[in-house]
Design an enzyme around this catalytic site. Structure first.
Site, PDB file in Angstrom:
ATOM      1  N   ASP A 119       5.048   1.958  -7.788  1.00 52.89           N
ATOM      2  CA  ASP A 119       4.460   0.627  -7.963  1.00 52.89           C
ATOM      3  C   ASP A 119       5.495  -0.353  -8.496  1.00 52.89           C
ATOM      4  O   ASP A 119       5.224  -1.547  -8.603  1.00 52.89           O
ATOM      5  CB  ASP A 119       3.291   0.687  -8.952  1.00 52.89           C
ATOM      6  CG  ASP A 119       2.028   1.219  -8.291  1.00 52.89           C
ATOM      7  OD1 ASP A 119       2.018   1.341  -7.058  1.00 52.89           O
ATOM      8  OD2 ASP A 119       1.056   1.512  -9.014  1.00 52.89           O
ATOM      9  N   ASP A 161      -4.954   6.922  -2.084  1.00 55.17           N
ATOM     10  CA  ASP A 161      -4.436   6.864  -3.449  1.00 55.17           C
ATOM     11  C   ASP A 161      -5.066   7.943  -4.343  1.00 55.17           C
ATOM     12  O   ASP A 161      -6.081   8.567  -3.979  1.00 55.17           O
ATOM     13  CB  ASP A 161      -4.742   5.468  -4.025  1.00 55.17           C
ATOM     14  CG  ASP A 161      -3.649   4.969  -4.957  1.00 55.17           C
ATOM     15  OD1 ASP A 161      -2.968   5.805  -5.563  1.00 55.17           O
ATOM     16  OD2 ASP A 161      -3.509   3.744  -5.083  1.00 55.17           O
TER      17      ASP A 161
HETATM   18  C1  GLA Z   1      -2.153   2.266  -7.335  1.00 57.71           C
HETATM   19  C2  GLA Z   1      -1.183   2.095  -6.185  1.00 57.71           C
HETATM   20  C3  GLA Z   1      -0.962   0.639  -5.896  1.00 57.71           C
HETATM   21  C4  GLA Z   1      -2.280  -0.015  -5.587  1.00 57.71           C
HETATM   22  C5  GLA Z   1      -3.250   0.194  -6.730  1.00 57.71           C
HETATM   23  C6  GLA Z   1      -4.625  -0.299  -6.399  1.00 57.71           C
HETATM   24  O1  GLA Z   1      -1.579   1.836  -8.532  1.00 57.71           O
HETATM   25  O2  GLA Z   1       0.023   2.746  -6.455  1.00 57.71           O
HETATM   26  O3  GLA Z   1      -0.073   0.474  -4.819  1.00 57.71           O
HETATM   27  O4  GLA Z   1      -2.798   0.516  -4.395  1.00 57.71           O
HETATM   28  O5  GLA Z   1      -3.357   1.562  -7.078  1.00 57.71           O
HETATM   29  O6  GLA Z   1      -5.518  -0.087  -7.398  1.00 57.71           O
END
Ligand code: GLA
Length: 678
Positions: free
Chosen positions: A484, A419
């Site tokens: 997300d 990420d």
């Molecule tokens: C980001 C990602 C999510 C998740 C969060 C965790 O927003 O896109 O899928 O992994 O971080 O903190």
């Protein structure tokens, strides 16, 4: 110089441009056409492909061809400016129905050369260009399609966040007169780049336009010492005479040829269970163990432990940088959970965010000088309570490499979700230079080193959802987390944006909870599942909060995905639109494909209009079977029963010209058909 970018033409009787181009008034006496690398100062007034300085003074560059190698599928031109001490190599490779441009500048002089701009490609757009299709976006709202007329003055899409951004890949589609999904002339490009970039379109004064795409370089960011070179990001360009779907097919081929799969070829994309929206930061051994059992019962094949597993990470204020299991929530480390996951027949995946650090972490206490911007002495703006590590520092890359090695050697991890949850600000390196460009190269180098050391591991690229979807990472990653936002209606649009650049097997698509966490909207499970189905399918919810019937239905969808995934993830992917907001996509080959029809919003039509499927024009007869659907409406046509059971026969030309009769799809409805030559 450029003569033509468009439909294949016979050039055997081509007169030189100088003899056919009329002169313009208020222009240089000798017209200066668009060159492969256009430069200012000699009478070219369009956007320059190269800007550089020596000892702070701008150079008036004059490039002349030193050597041109021209093969069937490859052109390489070395252009030199001996007086100014530089040369430029442009390589153009034709493959997968695309042209890939690679431009490199070398300092052949005796002093330092400052590079302000090196375009990846500067291309002519025909006077028949009419519409620009680009994408904008935000966190939870990626890849929003934008449509605008070709500009009278100039048009620019620029991104300065230091990473690709939520508008999706740095790319553009240009539609010719009358062009659409299935027909017409379309010109398109995407940069193989994961950082700041600019795409611009300017009228060329002769009825056409000039298209330029480049990495944005800050002043002083790139200095070449004698003998050093700078490579601009590659550009993948495509011309299609068969509409947007022609470009999509070519882009998919090009991206697919650049992916390196563990073992050499892609294996069936395993069903994911991702823990994020199911438990967020509420981690512990027992809870995650129970979740893994539930995931295995649903049919998941890979269990991805998302954020919340490492030291001090009870929320998003602390912990990034300290990549070992939290001793309170995982007193015996992660190994028991990982072993449990394996014993349940699933692979074990792990979330990390290596490029980041929370000020509340041991790593930051030990190395505050490792973050971007620290050399400025100014207060650093936090985003999600985090700062960005300076990946231009070899010791930072070394530290991250050995940290990741430790994790990967001591745990049976076969999958990383990598990420990157914030933009770079300020992107100033330890040496006090602007480091946006070098930061991207540093991240790529770290990925490359991990890939080389652990070739059997797959990696997902994520950046607060879809903030880092691009061809640069496609060559290193095996999956992108598209957003997300897993609300199925929002996802319908986001995923259609994604599929215009990237093939479906790279598109992380999950069934989330209802109501959706990102939007609060509720959707039927069948609709959520059908929308996720064509991508790399997964589940991201808490099964404990589902009723038994829903669990059974989700298990059914997992099983269905396993049956059809190989047909979804190879071959051509067509996108199209039907009447009044209906959208569709098809995966496969003209005589054998799966068709997903989606109605994201209610229609004002009394009944759905038949759906024309242009790729069937040359297929004599087909059988159409309705495999699955999410259709709330009860007034369906009797023939739907036949479509559900043995299938209904049509001629291909009827389906191409008149269309497939569709069921009522309600407000958030979808149907999956199989269409096979019979
Ligand atoms: C980001 C990602 C999510 C998740 C969060 C965790 O927003 O896109 O899928 O992994 O971080 O903190």
């Amino acid at each position: 110089m450029w003569r033509h970018w468009g439909a294949p033409v016979d050039v055997t009787a081509l007169a030189p441009l100088a003899t056919t181009q009329p002169r313009a008034t208020f222009s240089t006496d000798v017209p200066v056409p668009l060159a492969l690398v256009p430069v200012a100062g000699a009478g070219w007034f369009g956007p320059a492909g190269l800007d550089c300085r020596r000892a702070g003074k701008p150079l008036v560059v004059r490039l002349s061809a030193q050597g041109v190698v021209c093969e069937t599928d490859r052109l390489e031109a070395v252009l030199a400016d001996e007086d100014n001490g530089l040369d430029v190599t442009v390589a153009v490779v034709a493959a997968d129905d695309c042209m890939r441009f690679a431009v490199m500048v070398r300092n052949t002089g005796a002093t330092a050369l400052q590079i302000d701009r090196v375009a990846s490609a500067v291309l002519p757009l025909s006077p028949s260009a009419r519409t620009l299709i680009s994408f904008s976006g935000r966190h939870n709202g990626e890849l929003v399609e934008q449509r605008t007329a070709v500009p009278t003055h100039g048009w620019v899409r620029e991104q300065r966040q230091g990473l690709t951004g939520h508008g999706g890949p740095p790319g553009l589609f240009v539609l010719g007169e009358g062009a659409g999904w299935h027909r017409g002339e379309v010109w398109a490009l995407q940069l193989v780049w994961s950082g700041n970039h600019r795409i611009l379109v300017e009228p060329d004064g002769a009825g056409g336009w000039t298209l330029l795409a480049e990495a944005v370089l800050a002043s002083g960011e790139i200095t070449l010492l004698p003998g050093e070179s700078f490579a601009a990001p590659e550009a993948i360009t495509c011309f299609s005479a068969t509409g947007r779907n022609g470009v999509i097919a070519a882009f998919h081929r090009s991206i697919r040829s650049a992916i390196t799969w563990p073992g050499g070829t892609m294996r069936a994309r395993p069903v994911h269970f991702n823990t994020w929206e199911g438990v967020y930061f509420e981690h512990d051994d027992a809870r995650l163990g129970a979740l893994a059992e539930a995931a295995a019962r649903l049919g998941a094949e890979r269990f991805v432990v998302d954020d919340g597993w490492f030291v001090g990470r009870g929320n998003d204020r602390a912990g990034l940088g300290d990549w070992s299991a939290d001793p309170v929530r995982y007193p015996r480390g992660l190994a028991p959970l990982a072993e449990k996951v394996l014993s349940l027949g699933m692979e074990f995946g792990l979330w990390i965010e290596p490029e980041m650090v929370n000020p509340d972490s041991q790593l930051y206490l030990d190395h505050p000088e490792w973050v971007l911007g620290s050399a400025t002495g100014a207060p650093l703006p936090e985003a999600r309570h985090q700062l960005v590590l300076d990946l231009t520092l070899p010791e930072v890359r070394e530290h991250l490499f050995s940290t990741l090695c430790d994790l990967l050697r001591h745990l049976p991890v076969t999958y990383l979700k990598w990420d990157h949850n914030r933009a770079l600000a300020p992107a100033v390196t330890a040496q006090g230079n602007c480091g946006s460009h070098a930061q991207v190269l540093g991240a790529w180098a770290l990925w490359d080193r991990i890939r080389a050391s652990f070739p059997d591991i797959e990696i997902e690229a994520c950046a607060a959802g879809g903030g880092r979807i691009d061809a640069g990472f496609a060559a290193r990653a095996h999956r992108f987390w598209a957003s997300d936002n897993i609300d199925a209606t929002s996802r319908t649009a986001i995923q259609r944006g994604f599929l215009q650049f990237m093939p479906p097997e790279l598109m992380g698509a999950h069934v989330g909870a209802s109501p959706a966490h990102a939007t609060g909207r509720s959707q039927a499970l069948d609709f959520r599942a059908l929308v996720a189905l064509p991508g790399h399918f997964g589940i991201e919810l808490n099964p404990e909060r589902m009723g038994q019937q829903e669990v059974e239905r989700l298990t059914h969808w997992v099983a269905l995905y396993k049956r059809v995934r190989d047909r979804l993830h190879h071959g051509t992917c067509w996108l199209g639109e039907g009447a009044d907001g209906l959208v569709w996509q098809a995966h496969g080959a003209p005589g054998d494909f799966l068709l997903l029809v989606t109605r994201p919003r209610p229609t004002s039509l009394a009944r759905e209009a038949p759906l024309c499927l242009p790729m069937l024009g040359d297929v004599p007869q087909v059988m159409v079977r309705l495999i699955e659907s999410a259709i709330p409406h009860r007034l369906q046509a009797p023939a739907l029963g036949a479509m559900r059971s043995s299938g209904l026969r049509f001629s291909g030309s009827w389906l191409a010209g008149n269309g497939l009769p569709l069921p009522h799809l309600g407000g958030e409805g979808a149907a999956l058909f199989e269409v096979r030559a019979a």
